[in-house]
Design a protein around this motif. Sequence first.
Motif, PDB file in Angstrom:
ATOM      1  N   HIS A  78       0.833  -1.193   0.000  1.00  0.00           N
ATOM      2  CA  HIS A  78       0.000   0.000   0.000  1.00  0.00           C
ATOM      3  C   HIS A  78       0.875   1.253   0.000  1.00  0.00           C
ATOM      4  N   PRO A  79       0.653   2.166  -0.961  1.00  0.00           N
ATOM      5  CA  PRO A  79       1.509   3.353  -1.051  1.00  0.00           C
ATOM      6  C   PRO A  79       1.363   4.321   0.116  1.00  0.00           C
ATOM      7  N   ARG A  80       0.343   4.189   0.925  1.00  0.00           N
ATOM      8  CA  ARG A  80       0.165   5.072   2.070  1.00  0.00           C
ATOM      9  C   ARG A  80       0.538   4.389   3.388  1.00  0.00           C
ATOM     10  N   ALA A  81       1.205   3.260   3.298  1.00  0.00           N
ATOM     11  CA  ALA A  81       1.619   2.522   4.492  1.00  0.00           C
ATOM     12  C   ALA A  81       2.715   3.277   5.234  1.00  0.00           C
ATOM     13  N   ALA A  82       2.946   2.884   6.489  1.00  0.00           N
ATOM     14  CA  ALA A  82       3.983   3.529   7.301  1.00  0.00           C
ATOM     15  C   ALA A  82       5.385   3.183   6.806  1.00  0.00           C
ATOM     16  N   ASN A  83       5.512   2.131   6.029  1.00  0.00           N
ATOM     17  CA  ASN A  83       6.824   1.781   5.487  1.00  0.00           C
ATOM     18  C   ASN A  83       7.319   2.861   4.542  1.00  0.00           C
ATOM     19  N   LEU A  84       8.584   2.812   4.234  1.00  0.00           N
ATOM     20  CA  LEU A  84       9.164   3.788   3.315  1.00  0.00           C
ATOM     21  C   LEU A  84       9.231   3.259   1.886  1.00  0.00           C
ATOM     22  N   LEU A  85       9.297   1.944   1.723  1.00  0.00           N
ATOM     23  CA  LEU A  85       9.419   1.326   0.405  1.00  0.00           C
ATOM     24  C   LEU A  85       8.278   0.346   0.198  1.00  0.00           C
ATOM     25  N   HIS A  86       7.902   0.145  -1.058  1.00  0.00           N
ATOM     26  CA  HIS A  86       6.879  -0.853  -1.361  1.00  0.00           C
ATOM     27  C   HIS A  86       6.978  -1.269  -2.827  1.00  0.00           C
ATOM     28  N   ARG A  87       6.246  -2.324  -3.162  1.00  0.00           N
ATOM     29  CA  ARG A  87       6.110  -2.799  -4.537  1.00  0.00           C
ATOM     30  C   ARG A  87       4.718  -2.376  -5.000  1.00  0.00           C
ATOM     31  N   PRO A  88       4.620  -1.337  -5.812  1.00  0.00           N
ATOM     32  CA  PRO A  88       3.306  -0.788  -6.163  1.00  0.00           C
ATOM     33  C   PRO A  88       2.406  -1.750  -6.938  1.00  0.00           C
ATOM     34  N   TYR A  89       2.978  -2.749  -7.595  1.00  0.00           N
ATOM     35  CA  TYR A  89       2.165  -3.677  -8.378  1.00  0.00           C
ATOM     36  C   TYR A  89       2.095  -5.054  -7.749  1.00  0.00           C
TER      37      TYR A  89
END
Length: 115
Positions: A78-89
């Motif tokens: 989720h792009p609004r998560a507290a993490n700094l990095l993510h896999r958008p797809y």
Amino acid sequence: MGWSEAGRRGLERAAGGVAILNPLVGEIAEALLDLGGAAHRDLVVAHIAKRRGVYRPSEAMRRELDEAFAAYCLDASHPRAANLLHRPYGPHSRRWALTDHAYGMLRGQATAGTR
């Protein structure tokens, strides 16, 4: 203080209790910021290699960065998560991105650091 140092300090003090223990994650975040916030994994690895003065990243370097990214994300999507990095797809995607929180935080640091 340059924007890279400001960004690094911002990552170290990331809001919401998010901590970066692996310096490779900081390099990944800086590369993603340089690349506009999101990019294919191979482009991120190539960008980091170039910053390190390496013409072509080794397979070990690719694996090390991939493992650092995966360990940090723990399938955060989720792009609004507290993490700094993510896999958008999704978890099997090779596209890496900064979350909205990280992008805003680092862009703010970058702007503040250049004045």
